[in-house]
Scaffold this active site. Structure first.
Site, PDB file in Angstrom:
ATOM      1  N   THR A 123       0.819  -1.211   0.000  1.00 39.23           N
ATOM      2  CA  THR A 123       0.000   0.000   0.000  1.00 39.23           C
ATOM      3  C   THR A 123       0.855   1.264   0.000  1.00 39.23           C
ATOM      4  OG1 THR A 123      -1.521   1.261   1.392  1.00 39.23           O
ATOM      5  CG2 THR A 123      -0.115  -0.287   2.528  1.00 39.23           C
ATOM      6  N   ASP A 124       0.260   2.364  -0.461  1.00 36.59           N
ATOM      7  CA  ASP A 124       0.955   3.656  -0.393  1.00 36.59           C
ATOM      8  C   ASP A 124       1.012   4.186   1.042  1.00 36.59           C
ATOM      9  OD1 ASP A 124      -1.725   4.292  -0.086  1.00 36.59           O
ATOM     10  OD2 ASP A 124      -1.824   5.729  -1.736  1.00 36.59           O
ATOM     11  N   GLU A 125       0.211   3.569   1.958  1.00 39.48           N
ATOM     12  CA  GLU A 125       0.174   4.083   3.336  1.00 39.48           C
ATOM     13  C   GLU A 125       1.507   3.920   4.050  1.00 39.48           C
ATOM     14  OE1 GLU A 125      -3.183   3.467   5.737  1.00 39.48           O
ATOM     15  OE2 GLU A 125      -4.577   3.545   4.062  1.00 39.48           O
ATOM     16  N   TYR A 150      -2.057  -0.309  11.023  1.00 41.68           N
ATOM     17  CA  TYR A 150      -2.180  -1.033   9.736  1.00 41.68           C
ATOM     18  C   TYR A 150      -0.971  -0.742   8.855  1.00 41.68           C
ATOM     19  CZ  TYR A 150      -3.415  -1.614   4.814  1.00 41.68           C
ATOM     20  OH  TYR A 150      -3.371  -1.924   3.467  1.00 41.68           O
ATOM     21  N   LYS A 154       1.995  -3.254   7.399  1.00 39.28           N
ATOM     22  CA  LYS A 154       2.278  -3.450   5.968  1.00 39.28           C
ATOM     23  C   LYS A 154       3.739  -3.079   5.670  1.00 39.28           C
ATOM     24  CE  LYS A 154      -0.163  -4.614   3.066  1.00 39.28           C
ATOM     25  NZ  LYS A 154      -0.557  -5.955   2.569  1.00 39.28           N
ATOM     26  N   LYS A 189     -15.573   0.533   3.917  1.00 40.07           N
ATOM     27  CA  LYS A 189     -14.648   1.496   3.298  1.00 40.07           C
ATOM     28  C   LYS A 189     -15.416   2.678   2.693  1.00 40.07           C
ATOM     29  CE  LYS A 189     -11.148  -1.239   4.236  1.00 40.07           C
ATOM     30  NZ  LYS A 189     -10.568  -2.277   3.416  1.00 40.07           N
ATOM     31  N   ARG A 274     -10.559  10.597  12.395  1.00 44.37           N
ATOM     32  CA  ARG A 274      -9.781   9.378  12.676  1.00 44.37           C
ATOM     33  C   ARG A 274      -8.500   9.793  13.403  1.00 44.37           C
ATOM     34  NH1 ARG A 274      -8.176   6.073   7.336  1.00 44.37           N
ATOM     35  NH2 ARG A 274     -10.135   4.970   7.669  1.00 44.37           N
TER      36      ARG A 274
HETATM   37  P1  NAD Z   1      -9.915  -7.200   2.227  1.00 48.12           P
HETATM   38  O1  NAD Z   1      -9.935  -6.833   3.667  1.00 48.12           O
HETATM   39  O2  NAD Z   1     -11.112  -6.923   1.392  1.00 48.12           O
HETATM   40  O3  NAD Z   1      -9.616  -8.768   2.066  1.00 48.12           O
HETATM   41  C1  NAD Z   1      -8.630  -9.414   2.800  1.00 48.12           C
HETATM   42  C2  NAD Z   1      -8.833 -10.923   2.605  1.00 48.12           C
HETATM   43  O4  NAD Z   1      -7.796 -11.601   3.329  1.00 48.12           O
HETATM   44  C3  NAD Z   1     -10.166 -11.450   3.143  1.00 48.12           C
HETATM   45  O5  NAD Z   1     -10.753 -12.338   2.225  1.00 48.12           O
HETATM   46  C4  NAD Z   1      -9.779 -12.172   4.417  1.00 48.12           C
HETATM   47  O6  NAD Z   1     -10.662 -13.246   4.745  1.00 48.12           O
HETATM   48  C5  NAD Z   1      -8.385 -12.646   4.083  1.00 48.12           C
HETATM   49  N1  NAD Z   1      -7.559 -12.869   5.287  1.00 48.12           N
HETATM   50  C6  NAD Z   1      -7.391 -12.012   6.336  1.00 48.12           C
HETATM   51  N2  NAD Z   1      -6.579 -12.573   7.249  1.00 48.12           N
HETATM   52  C7  NAD Z   1      -6.208 -13.780   6.753  1.00 48.12           C
HETATM   53  C8  NAD Z   1      -5.368 -14.820   7.230  1.00 48.12           C
HETATM   54  N3  NAD Z   1      -4.728 -14.717   8.404  1.00 48.12           N
HETATM   55  N4  NAD Z   1      -5.202 -15.917   6.465  1.00 48.12           N
HETATM   56  C9  NAD Z   1      -5.845 -16.029   5.269  1.00 48.12           C
HETATM   57  N5  NAD Z   1      -6.665 -15.089   4.776  1.00 48.12           N
HETATM   58  C10 NAD Z   1      -6.843 -13.980   5.514  1.00 48.12           C
HETATM   59  O7  NAD Z   1      -8.629  -6.519   1.637  1.00 48.12           O
HETATM   60  P2  NAD Z   1      -8.404  -5.825   0.206  1.00 48.12           P
HETATM   61  O8  NAD Z   1      -8.932  -4.452   0.264  1.00 48.12           O
HETATM   62  O9  NAD Z   1      -8.846  -6.751  -0.834  1.00 48.12           O
HETATM   63  O10 NAD Z   1      -6.818  -5.722   0.216  1.00 48.12           O
HETATM   64  C11 NAD Z   1      -6.019  -6.792  -0.299  1.00 48.12           C
HETATM   65  C12 NAD Z   1      -4.558  -6.433  -0.128  1.00 48.12           C
HETATM   66  O11 NAD Z   1      -4.293  -5.216  -0.796  1.00 48.12           O
HETATM   67  C13 NAD Z   1      -4.127  -6.222   1.314  1.00 48.12           C
HETATM   68  O12 NAD Z   1      -2.838  -6.750   1.468  1.00 48.12           O
HETATM   69  C14 NAD Z   1      -4.106  -4.706   1.476  1.00 48.12           C
HETATM   70  O13 NAD Z   1      -3.172  -4.319   2.449  1.00 48.12           O
HETATM   71  C15 NAD Z   1      -3.699  -4.276   0.092  1.00 48.12           C
HETATM   72  N6  NAD Z   1      -4.159  -2.948  -0.324  1.00 48.12           N
HETATM   73  C16 NAD Z   1      -5.498  -2.658  -0.339  1.00 48.12           C
HETATM   74  C17 NAD Z   1      -5.915  -1.407  -0.818  1.00 48.12           C
HETATM   75  C18 NAD Z   1      -7.367  -1.026  -0.875  1.00 48.12           C
HETATM   76  O14 NAD Z   1      -7.670   0.121  -1.221  1.00 48.12           O
HETATM   77  N7  NAD Z   1      -8.307  -1.913  -0.600  1.00 48.12           N
HETATM   78  C19 NAD Z   1      -4.963  -0.470  -1.244  1.00 48.12           C
HETATM   79  C20 NAD Z   1      -3.612  -0.791  -1.154  1.00 48.12           C
HETATM   80  C21 NAD Z   1      -3.225  -2.056  -0.733  1.00 48.12           C
HETATM   81  O1  DAU Z   2      -4.162   3.978   0.449  1.00 53.51           O
HETATM   82  C1  DAU Z   2      -4.356   2.601   0.390  1.00 53.51           C
HETATM   83  C2  DAU Z   2      -5.239   2.146   1.542  1.00 53.51           C
HETATM   84  O2  DAU Z   2      -6.558   2.566   1.239  1.00 53.51           O
HETATM   85  C3  DAU Z   2      -5.204   0.630   1.766  1.00 53.51           C
HETATM   86  O3  DAU Z   2      -3.916   0.247   2.124  1.00 53.51           O
HETATM   87  C4  DAU Z   2      -6.199   0.221   2.853  1.00 53.51           C
HETATM   88  O4  DAU Z   2      -6.238  -1.177   2.966  1.00 53.51           O
HETATM   89  C5  DAU Z   2      -7.571   0.733   2.455  1.00 53.51           C
HETATM   90  O5  DAU Z   2      -8.498   0.452   3.484  1.00 53.51           O
HETATM   91  C6  DAU Z   2      -7.527   2.241   2.198  1.00 53.51           C
HETATM   92  O6  DAU Z   2      -7.269   2.964   3.430  1.00 53.51           O
HETATM   93  P1  DAU Z   2      -8.004   4.342   3.754  1.00 53.51           P
HETATM   94  O7  DAU Z   2      -7.978   4.522   5.216  1.00 53.51           O
HETATM   95  O8  DAU Z   2      -7.490   5.450   2.916  1.00 53.51           O
HETATM   96  O9  DAU Z   2      -9.499   3.975   3.215  1.00 53.51           O
HETATM   97  P2  DAU Z   2     -10.936   4.274   3.815  1.00 53.51           P
HETATM   98  O10 DAU Z   2     -11.925   3.890   2.774  1.00 53.51           O
HETATM   99  O11 DAU Z   2     -11.113   3.720   5.169  1.00 53.51           O
HETATM  100  O12 DAU Z   2     -10.928   5.867   3.933  1.00 53.51           O
HETATM  101  C7  DAU Z   2     -10.715   6.685   2.803  1.00 53.51           C
HETATM  102  C8  DAU Z   2     -10.727   8.139   3.273  1.00 53.51           C
HETATM  103  O13 DAU Z   2     -12.060   8.461   3.701  1.00 53.51           O
HETATM  104  C9  DAU Z   2      -9.850   8.407   4.471  1.00 53.51           C
HETATM  105  O14 DAU Z   2      -9.332   9.735   4.385  1.00 53.51           O
HETATM  106  C10 DAU Z   2     -10.788   8.324   5.670  1.00 53.51           C
HETATM  107  C11 DAU Z   2     -12.074   8.844   5.083  1.00 53.51           C
HETATM  108  N1  DAU Z   2     -13.320   8.255   5.662  1.00 53.51           N
HETATM  109  C12 DAU Z   2     -13.416   6.902   5.732  1.00 53.51           C
HETATM  110  C13 DAU Z   2     -14.547   6.318   6.256  1.00 53.51           C
HETATM  111  C14 DAU Z   2     -14.661   4.821   6.373  1.00 53.51           C
HETATM  112  C15 DAU Z   2     -14.352   9.090   6.044  1.00 53.51           C
HETATM  113  O15 DAU Z   2     -14.274  10.322   5.929  1.00 53.51           O
HETATM  114  N2  DAU Z   2     -15.473   8.509   6.542  1.00 53.51           N
HETATM  115  C16 DAU Z   2     -15.608   7.161   6.695  1.00 53.51           C
HETATM  116  O16 DAU Z   2     -16.669   6.704   7.200  1.00 53.51           O
END
Ligand code: NAD
Ligand code: DAU
Length: 337
Positions: A123-125, A150, A154, A189, A274
Site C-alpha cells: 500500500t501507499d500508506e 495497519y 504493511k 470502506k 480518525r
Molecule cells: P480485504 O480486507 O477486502 O480482504 C482481505 C482478505 O484476506 C479477506 O478475504 C480475508 O478473509 C483474508 N484474510 C485475512 N486474514 C487472513 C489470514 N490470516 N489468512 C488467510 N486469509 C486472511 O482486503 P483488500 O482491500 O482486498 O486488500 C487486499 C490487499 O491489498 C491487502 O494486502 C491490502 O493491504 C492491500 N491494499 C489494499 C488497498 C485497498 O484500497 N483496498 C490499497 C492498497 C493495498
Molecule cells: O491507500 C491505500 C489504503 O486505502 C489501503 O492500504 C487500505 O487497505 C484501504 O483500506 C484504504 O485505506 P483508507 O484509510 O485510505 O481507506 P478508507 O476507505 O477507510 O478511507 C478513505 C478516506 O475516507 C480516508 O481519508 C478516511 C475517510 N473516511 C473513511 C470512512 C470509512 C471518512 O471520511 N469517513 C468514513 O466513514
C-alpha cells in the site's frame, strides 16, 4: 502456471481471481483464505465451479497448511491481510499476526518450495502522509514513514519480503498501490459505505473536515498492473500504482457519488476525525507507465459511475454484509451519527 492466491475471497483478491481466470484460462488457481469478516465466497460465484479453481479455507499463519499448498506452485500472489485502518486503531494485534507473521510464514514456505515468483501486494500508506499544500507525490524511492498500526504492519511485511530477496535470493516483486474501488469492496470502506448509505437514505459519515486526499485506483486497472508486473516486472523491484493525475478530496468524491445517484447531498454528516488521520496520499506512477506501459483505462468519473451502478444492481450482496456484526461495528465507529 499454478498460482497460489492468498486472501482471494476479499475485495481485490476476488477481482484478481476473476480477472486472471478470464484472461489466462489455462492457468490453475488455489485460493487460500481464512474467511474473516472481510472474506466472502459469494464474490467468487462466477468462477467457483471452474475445474482450474480451488478454494481452501485456512489461515496464512498455519505453517503446515501453507507448506502443503506451496508444493507445485509457480507463483504466489499475496493479498491476505487485515486491511482496514479504523479496525487497526481499535485492535492492532491481529494486524501484526496476519500482516507480519503471516507474510513471514508464506515467505519461508515459498523459499523452501523454490517458488518462481512471490508477489506482495502492499500500500501507499507505508510512505506516511503528505501536506495538503505540497505538490509532492510518493514514488518507489520515498522513505517509509507509516503512521497507523495497519500501515506499520504493511511496512514491516514489505521489509520482510525484500529481506528474503536480498538475504536468500527469493524472487520477489512488490506493488504499492493507492486506494482501490470497484465491485465487491466491503461497505466499511469510504466509497461503498457512501454509495450504500445514500441508497438506504442513511447519513454519510465524513471524518474531520473532509479535505483529506486519497489517490483512487479502479480495481480492474490494479489487476492489470499486477498481471504486467508478474510478466515483465524486474525481480527485487517495487512498483507504485495510482489512479489519478489530480488531487480529489474525500468531500469531492462523496459529492460526485451524490451527483451520480442524482441525490441532494444533505445526508453528509461530519463526524469525529480518525486518530492520526493521514492528510494526503498521491502516487507518482511514472515508473510502471514507462517500464511496463501501464496506465488506467478510464477516468475517475467513468469508473466511479460503473462502480455506483454495480452497487445499485447488487443490493443483496451488500445488504447482507451491513447486518449483524456490522451494525455493532457501525454504532461503535460512528457514535455521533
Ligand atoms: P480485504 O480486507 O477486502 O480482504 C482481505 C482478505 O484476506 C479477506 O478475504 C480475508 O478473509 C483474508 N484474510 C485475512 N486474514 C487472513 C489470514 N490470516 N489468512 C488467510 N486469509 C486472511 O482486503 P483488500 O482491500 O482486498 O486488500 C487486499 C490487499 O491489498 C491487502 O494486502 C491490502 O493491504 C492491500 N491494499 C489494499 C488497498 C485497498 O484500497 N483496498 C490499497 C492498497 C493495498
Ligand atoms: O491507500 C491505500 C489504503 O486505502 C489501503 O492500504 C487500505 O487497505 C484501504 O483500506 C484504504 O485505506 P483508507 O484509510 O485510505 O481507506 P478508507 O476507505 O477507510 O478511507 C478513505 C478516506 O475516507 C480516508 O481519508 C478516511 C475517510 N473516511 C473513511 C470512512 C470509512 C471518512 O471520511 N469517513 C468514513 O466513514
Amino acid at each position: 502456471m499454478n498460482i497460489l492466491v492468498t486472501g482471494g475471497a476479499g475485495f481485490i483478491g476476488s477481482n484478481f481471481i476473476i480477472y486472471w481466470l478470464k484472461k489466462h484460462p489455462q492457468d490453475r488457481i488455489v485460493n487460500l483464505d481464512a474467511l474473516t469478516y472481510a472474506g466472502n465466497p459469494e464474490n467468487l460465484t462466477s468462477v467457483d465451479q471452474l475445474p482450474n479453481y480451488r478454494f481452501v479455507k485456512g489461515n496464512i499463519c498455519n505453517a503446515k497448511l501453507v507448506s502443503q499448498l506451496c508444493k507445485g506452485i509457480d507463483i504466489v500472489v499475496h493479498f491476505a491481510a487485515e486491511s482496514h485502518v479504523d479496525r487497526s486503531i481499535k485492535d492492532p494485534g491481529v494486524f501484526l499476526e496476519t500482516n507480519v507473521s503471516g507474510t513471514h510464514i508464506l515467505l519461508k514456505s515459498a523459499l523452501k518450495n523454490k517458488i518462481k515468483r512471490f508477489h506482495h501486494i502492499s500500500t501507499d500508506e507505508v510512505f506516511g502522509s503528505l501536506d495538503l499544500s505540497e505538490n509532492k507525490k510518493f514514488n518507489e524511492n520515498t522513505p517509509y514513514f507509516p503512521r497507523s498500526p495497519y500501515a506499520a504492519s504493511k511496512a514491516a511485511s514489505d521489509h520482510l519480503v525484500l529481506a528474503f530477496y536480498h538475504t536468500y535470493g527469493l524472487p520477489v516483486t512488490i506493488t504499492n498501490c493507492s486506494n482501490n474501488y470497484g465491485p465487491y469492496q466491503h461497505p466499511e470502506k469510504l466509497i461503498p459505505l457512501t454509495i450504500t448509505n445514500i441508497i438506504e437514505n442513511k447519513k454519510v459519515p465524513v471524518y474531520g473536515d473532509g479535505k483529506n486526499i486519497r489517490d483512487w485506483l479502479y480495481v480492474e486497472d490494479h489487476c492489470r498492473a499486477i498481471d504486467l508486473v508478474l510478466k515483465e516486472g524486474k525481480i527485487g523491484e517495487t512498483y507504485c500504482i495510482g489512479g489519478l493525475l489530480k488531487d480529489v478530496s474525500n468531500l469531492e468524491i462523496i459529492r460526485m457519488i451524490f451527483r451520480i445517484l442524482k441525490k441532494e447531498d444533505s445526508l453528509i454528516s461530519f463526524v469525529k476525525d480518525r486518530p492520526g488521520h493521514d492528510r494526503k496520499y498521491a502516487i507518482d506512477w511514472s515508473k510502471i507507465k514507462k517500464d511496463l506501459g501501464w496506465q488506467p483505462e478510464a477516468t475517475l468519473e467513468e469508473w466511479l459511475t460503473k462502480t455506483v451502478e454495480w452497487y445499485s444492481k447488487n443490493r443483496v450482496w451488500w445488504q447482507k454484509l451491513k447486518k449483524g456484526q456490522f451494525e455493532i461495528y457501525f454504532k461503535q465507529q460512528y457514535p455521533d451519527l
